[in-house]
Design an enzyme around this catalytic site. Structure first.
Site, PDB file in Angstrom:
ATOM      1  N   ILE A  24      26.432  28.534 -22.552  1.00 28.11           N
ATOM      2  CA  ILE A  24      25.250  27.085 -22.768  1.00 28.11           C
ATOM      3  C   ILE A  24      25.293  27.534 -21.023  1.00 28.11           C
ATOM      4  O   ILE A  24      26.082  27.626 -20.332  1.00 28.11           O
ATOM      5  CB  ILE A  24      25.322  25.543 -22.976  1.00 28.11           C
ATOM      6  CG1 ILE A  24      24.509  24.711 -22.583  1.00 28.11           C
ATOM      7  CG2 ILE A  24      26.904  25.251 -21.958  1.00 28.11           C
ATOM      8  CD1 ILE A  24      23.332  25.260 -23.834  1.00 28.11           C
ATOM      9  N   HIS A  28      34.293  29.197 -16.298  1.00 22.63           N
ATOM     10  CA  HIS A  28      32.789  29.154 -16.490  1.00 22.63           C
ATOM     11  C   HIS A  28      32.982  27.424 -16.505  1.00 22.63           C
ATOM     12  O   HIS A  28      32.045  25.931 -16.352  1.00 22.63           O
ATOM     13  CB  HIS A  28      32.081  29.754 -17.153  1.00 22.63           C
ATOM     14  CG  HIS A  28      30.829  29.425 -17.695  1.00 22.63           C
ATOM     15  ND1 HIS A  28      30.925  27.926 -18.763  1.00 22.63           N
ATOM     16  CD2 HIS A  28      29.077  28.619 -17.320  1.00 22.63           C
ATOM     17  CE1 HIS A  28      28.772  27.701 -19.152  1.00 22.63           C
ATOM     18  NE2 HIS A  28      28.154  28.401 -17.580  1.00 22.63           N
ATOM     19  N   HIS A  30      28.222  28.852 -10.187  1.00 19.78           N
ATOM     20  CA  HIS A  30      27.674  28.614 -11.276  1.00 19.78           C
ATOM     21  C   HIS A  30      26.902  29.769 -11.745  1.00 19.78           C
ATOM     22  O   HIS A  30      27.137  30.491 -12.874  1.00 19.78           O
ATOM     23  CB  HIS A  30      26.686  26.794 -12.137  1.00 19.78           C
ATOM     24  CG  HIS A  30      26.628  27.550 -13.058  1.00 19.78           C
ATOM     25  ND1 HIS A  30      25.802  26.185 -13.790  1.00 19.78           N
ATOM     26  CD2 HIS A  30      27.400  27.497 -14.378  1.00 19.78           C
ATOM     27  CE1 HIS A  30      25.591  26.504 -14.747  1.00 19.78           C
ATOM     28  NE2 HIS A  30      26.521  27.493 -15.177  1.00 19.78           N
ATOM     29  N   ASN A  55      31.041  24.365 -15.781  1.00 22.20           N
ATOM     30  CA  ASN A  55      29.677  23.605 -15.754  1.00 22.20           C
ATOM     31  C   ASN A  55      29.813  22.255 -16.300  1.00 22.20           C
ATOM     32  O   ASN A  55      28.976  21.763 -16.060  1.00 22.20           O
ATOM     33  CB  ASN A  55      30.152  25.277 -16.856  1.00 22.20           C
ATOM     34  CG  ASN A  55      28.419  24.356 -17.405  1.00 22.20           C
ATOM     35  OD1 ASN A  55      27.022  24.516 -17.335  1.00 22.20           O
ATOM     36  ND2 ASN A  55      27.950  23.997 -19.128  1.00 22.20           N
ATOM     37  N   HIS A 106      27.088  33.356 -14.938  1.00 18.55           N
ATOM     38  CA  HIS A 106      25.935  33.926 -15.690  1.00 18.55           C
ATOM     39  C   HIS A 106      25.755  34.988 -15.741  1.00 18.55           C
ATOM     40  O   HIS A 106      25.627  36.574 -16.244  1.00 18.55           O
ATOM     41  CB  HIS A 106      24.795  33.284 -15.120  1.00 18.55           C
ATOM     42  CG  HIS A 106      25.240  31.596 -16.488  1.00 18.55           C
ATOM     43  ND1 HIS A 106      24.890  31.324 -17.631  1.00 18.55           N
ATOM     44  CD2 HIS A 106      26.142  29.927 -16.454  1.00 18.55           C
ATOM     45  CE1 HIS A 106      25.091  29.891 -17.984  1.00 18.55           C
ATOM     46  NE2 HIS A 106      25.594  29.391 -17.330  1.00 18.55           N
TER      47      HIS A 106
END
Length: 917
Positions: free
Chosen positions: A917, A767, A575, A771, A580
């Site tokens: 997010i 993602h 993740h 997520n 990110h």
């Protein structure tokens, strides 16, 4: 407050305009009235500028080069064309009284034509200045709104352009107000070809903060070699303004993109316990983050001083959350705070952090909530912020918020206990990206045997054969029936340090699964390893299901340790790192090297939204020293070091593409006849099956898009901006991997399409898949404990008799404490939430209408949208197929994480365009 008389800009003499060698950027002294009333200047010029925007067409001119409507022109000609520029500005939704007063004052200043100056630049060269022809005018007046949105206002500016002005290509905007404003777009009416659109969607800084004007290009994509001559210099100048000089500390109003290492996670000046090593070095490689330029700490010259919440960490101004997102995120943080009050108060009152002691303790989080008497928080909470929150809370009903029931127990409360559910989640859970095909035996470690002991796993053919109950092991391997979840080599080097932390006990784990003829995956053996010692050079423990009560409970504890490792690797590697952190350098390079009119910039722009802001917030509160991740996940203070180790040994750009990843893990074989070009080894692999549909749709879109813009031979290799972009990603953004041989070349359409498809997939589908299932799967602590507090008791241990007497207590007290669990649940709940202003993959055709004026490109995005609608129907049909047991069955939740659309909130579905997010 705004000053009563802001200085107008760039009221230059016509001869000064015509004599300039470059565009007249509205900067410094040249942009003010200083020296304006020199001898020979006439007051009529002032009247002309103040009256700019009048609706009446001028019949004369106050002075050569100045039209009667107040617009200045770069060269005169016989007659002119009257055009009107309409500027759309978005105001704040929530304003304090002082801000409302300032807003009224700004409206007045704009209304009289003294707040915002625009300069219209032609695509054609002025033969005198050798740069783009230009005219300018202040905006003024109030136009009728195009919508009922009370937060959107419009202003107009009238300009007269020469007959030979040509097509406008750019607008320069200068803000004379004392504060920034958000410019949505500018539309210029009056040209024979129809309205000319300048999509902005950007903050325009005050001239007090930066004297440079902002450059806004029209909605037309140009490769560097195709740039019209009148705006070629502006293209280069705009890129230079975004790169900075690596000297100053960045200010919040700036739009500077630059690179730095992760040296701001620790706070050695506050405490030696909060010191953290720099991540992004030869020893600890890592992708680069956005540079802030803050000074070094006093204690460690290699670490950067921190900005603690609620103060914001610098990101380029246009990367920050918009107001709706800010409100949603703040609400989420408040909700998290409320959730944490329960264990926080208990901790304060009891002077100890309490574990869960029975399953009813966990159920209360969803069923009952917790009522607090008014005097309890007053005695227990001395922190002013918490006390304020408590007071607000009690005014709405004298109760704390309850957690929503997570999806994993909503349909079947006991599903998490079963082996088939444990296995199902490796294919259809929140972390479906680590399971691999077991290709050979023995299983051998790649770690140094001198340090970590014999490399052979304790999982032998004999053990597997016993668990397969007569099925030939070699046949099972050959028929691709054995799979493995292997965290041994990644975690073992850190286990000794992790286990030295208070209340942390972990193993390095391997789990072998068997895929039956009935299409059901089940775990058959777990290996849990500790680092070797001089007295015990081989500390590898084998666990199987068994049939007696004791073995069953031991097996549950072994699975919990595997889930804990899986949760840590999911959060820190799959993740945070792979989406990110790895996406941030792509975003920085895109802004630094690709002009906003570059077609590749336009393609990537929706997939960069909010990522840098959420990453900055993560550095501030989640992955920082003493942050949520360290407090609530097994690795503790070594979390980012493990993430760095994974980047060093596992990360490769060429394997981030979904088909390449599946092939590498042995979960698919090449097959050009199916979507994605690969055929799954396990057909009922929901993440991969749905993901390949999304991947194929993105790939088709990107290939058509690239072909549209790069149809000429050598057009990719000769694109200087594109080549600089890819070079910077490899050599600066992923500096520690710059010498790796596996980086793709960038010379053909296939090269570029593959690179872009991978980036868009990571930002969107990948993602979303890892997520938005965090709370649905992790919101029940026994299903995915983020840490374990005890090793598994063995015969002869002091706690073994306690375990035999009360195995439930041993199991639950091995899980995170109530404080740790509720903290993580609150964060997972927030991270699983879609904001009301979320932009989804199936909305790209609407989003790109703002930035393109090419109907052929619009058709590409419209076809993509139709394709996603079809994919959504296919996924819904799959979820109803009783043959697909990993997404359908009694109590089995459907797999919806890769459904393109969603409403806002915690929905367990929806693919946003970006990591927002």
């Amino acid at each position: 407050m705004l000053t009563a008389q802001p200085k107008p800009t760039s009221l230059r003499r016509p001869e000064a305009i015509s004599g300039a060698g470059k565009h007249q950027r509205l900067t410094g002294k040249a942009a003010s009235f200083s020296g304006f009333r020199r001898p020979g200047r006439r007051a009529a010029v002032i009247r002309a500028v103040i009256s700019s925007g009048d609706s009446k067409a001028g019949v004369g001119t106050a002075e050569k080069g100045v039209e009667s409507n107040g617009s200045l022109v770069s060269s005169s000609g016989s007659g002119g064309i009257r055009v009107r520029a309409v500027m759309t500005i978005r105001k704040k939704m929530k304003e304090r009284l002082s801000e409302k007063i300032e807003d009224q004052w700004e409206s007045f200043i704009n209304g009289i034509g003294r707040g915002i100056l625009i300069q219209l630049i032609s695509e054609d060269i002025d033969p005198v200045t050798k740069s783009g022809k230009s005219v300018e005018s202040f905006v003024r007046g109030w136009l009728s709104k195009l919508s009922n949105n009370p937060h959107v206002v419009e202003y107009g500016a009238d300009l007269t352009v020469p007959q030979d002005f040509g097509q406008p290509g750019a607008i320069l905007v200068t803000n004379f107000h004392d504060k920034e404003f958000f410019l949505m777009e500018v539309v210029v009416h009056g040209f024979s070809q129809g309205p000319v659109f300048f999509w902005a969607d950007t903050w325009i800084h005050s001239r007090k903060d930066n004297p440079e004007s902002r450059i806004i290009f029209k909605n037309q994509a140009y490769l560097p070699s195709q740039t019209p001559p009148g705006i070629k210099d502006l293209r280069r100048e705009d890129l230079l303004s975004l790169r900075g000089n690596r000297k100053e500390e960045r200010k919040l109003h700036e739009r500077v993109y630059d690179y730095d290492v992760y040296n701001d996670l620790g706070n050695p000046d506050k405490s030696e316990e909060l010191a953290r090593p720099v991540v992004g070095t030869d020893e600890r490689p890592y992708p680069r983050r956005c540079r802030t330029g803050r000074p070094p700490t006093l204690t460690d010259p290699y670490s950067e001083t921190r900005i603690e919440k609620p103060h914001p960490v610098y990101v380029p101004r246009d990367e920050t959350f918009e107001e709706i997102k800010q409100n949603t995120f703040s609400a989420g943080r408040l909700k998290a705070l409320l959730h944490n009050l329960i264990p926080l108060i208990v901790t304060t009152l009891s002077s100890s952090d309490m574990p869960f002691t029975n399953f009813s303790d966990i159920d209360k989080l969803y069923n009952d909530g917790v009522l607090l008497k008014e005097e309890e928080p007053k005695e227990a909470i001395k922190n002013k912020i918490l006390a304020t929150v408590m007071n607000q809370m009690f005014t709405v009903g004298d109760k704390l918020l309850k957690y929503d029931l997570p999806a994993i127990i909503k349909r079947d409360r006991f599903a998490w206990l079963r082996d088939n559910e444990f296995a199902r989640q490796t294919l259809a859970g929140v972390n479906p990206v680590n399971i691999e095909l077991l290709k050979e035996l023995p299983i051998v470690s790649k770690l140094d045997p001198e340090v970590y002991g014999p490399p052979e796993s304790a999982i032998t053919r004999e053990i597997i054969a016993r668990e397969l109950q007569g099925i030939n092991v070699e046949e099972a391997i050959k028929e691709k029936k054995l799979f493995i979840l292997d965290y041994h080599d990644l975690l073992l080097p850190f286990i000794e340090k992790m286990n030295a932390l208070p209340d942390r006990k972990a193993y390095a784990s391997r789990t072998v699964f068997y895929y039956s003829e009935a299409g059901v995956l089940r775990p058959i053996v777990i290996e849990l390893s500790l680092p070797p010692t001089s007295s015990s050079p081989r500390k590898k423990y084998i666990y199987t299901h068994g049939h007696d009560a004791t073995t069953n409970w031991i097996w549950k504890l072994a699975k919990a340790h595997v889930c804990s490792n899986d949760a840590g690797v999911h959060q820190l590697v799959n993740h945070w790192l792979d989406t990110h952190a790895c996406m941030e350098p792509y975003i920085i390079a895109t802004h630094r090297q690709l002009s906003s009119m570059h077609p590749i910039y336009k393609l990537l722009h929706p997939h960069m939204r909010y990522t840098m802001e959420i990453n900055a917030l993560a550095r501030q509160s989640l992955i920082n020293g003493g942050g949520i991740i360290e407090a609530c996940f097994s690795p503790g203070k070594y979390a980012m070091e493990i993430s760095s180790a994974a980047y060093k040994s596992l990360w490769r750009f060429d394997k981030e593409a979904l088909p390449a990843d599946l092939l590498q893990r042995g979960m698919a074989v090449e097959d050009p006849t199916v979507p994605g070009g690969v055929k799954l080894v396990i057909e009922d692999y929901p993440y991969a099956a749905d993901g390949l549909l999304i991947w194929a749709a993105i790939k088709e879109l990107v290939e058509s898009y690239v072909e549209h813009y790069y149809s000429e031979p050598n057009s990719i290799s000769s694109d200087v901006e594109l080549q600089a972009w890819w070079d910077e990603i490899k050599n600066k953004g992923h500096h520690d991997k710059r010498k790796e041989p596996w980086w793709p070349n960038l010379s053909t359409q296939d090269d570029l399409s593959g690179i872009l498809t991978t980036m868009i997939w990571i930002a969107s589908g990948q993602h979303a898949a890892i997520n938005f299932g965090q709370y649905p799967f992790g919101g029940y602590p026994p299903n995915r404990p983020t840490l374990m507090r005890k090793l598994i008791p063995r015969e002869g241990d002091a706690d073994y008799e306690k375990f035999l007497h009360n195995p439930e207590y041993t199991f639950l007290t091995s899980l995170p404490t109530q404080l740790q669990a509720t903290k993580v649940m609150a964060v997972q709940d927030t991270l699983s939430t879609h904001s009301p202003d979320e932009e989804y993959l199936n909305q790209l055709h609407h989003i790109h209408r703002l930035s393109f004026n090419d109907p052929e490109v619009q058709k590409l995005f419209e076809r993509f949208s139709v394709k996603l609608e079809e994919i959504e129907r296919i996924i819904n049909q799959r979820n109803k197929n009783i043959q697909l047991k990993n997404r359908n069955g009694a109590g089995v939740p459907p797999y919806e994480l890769l459904l393109p659309s969603s409403s806002h909130g915690v929905t367990g579905r929806g693919i946003p365009n970006s990591i927002s997010i």
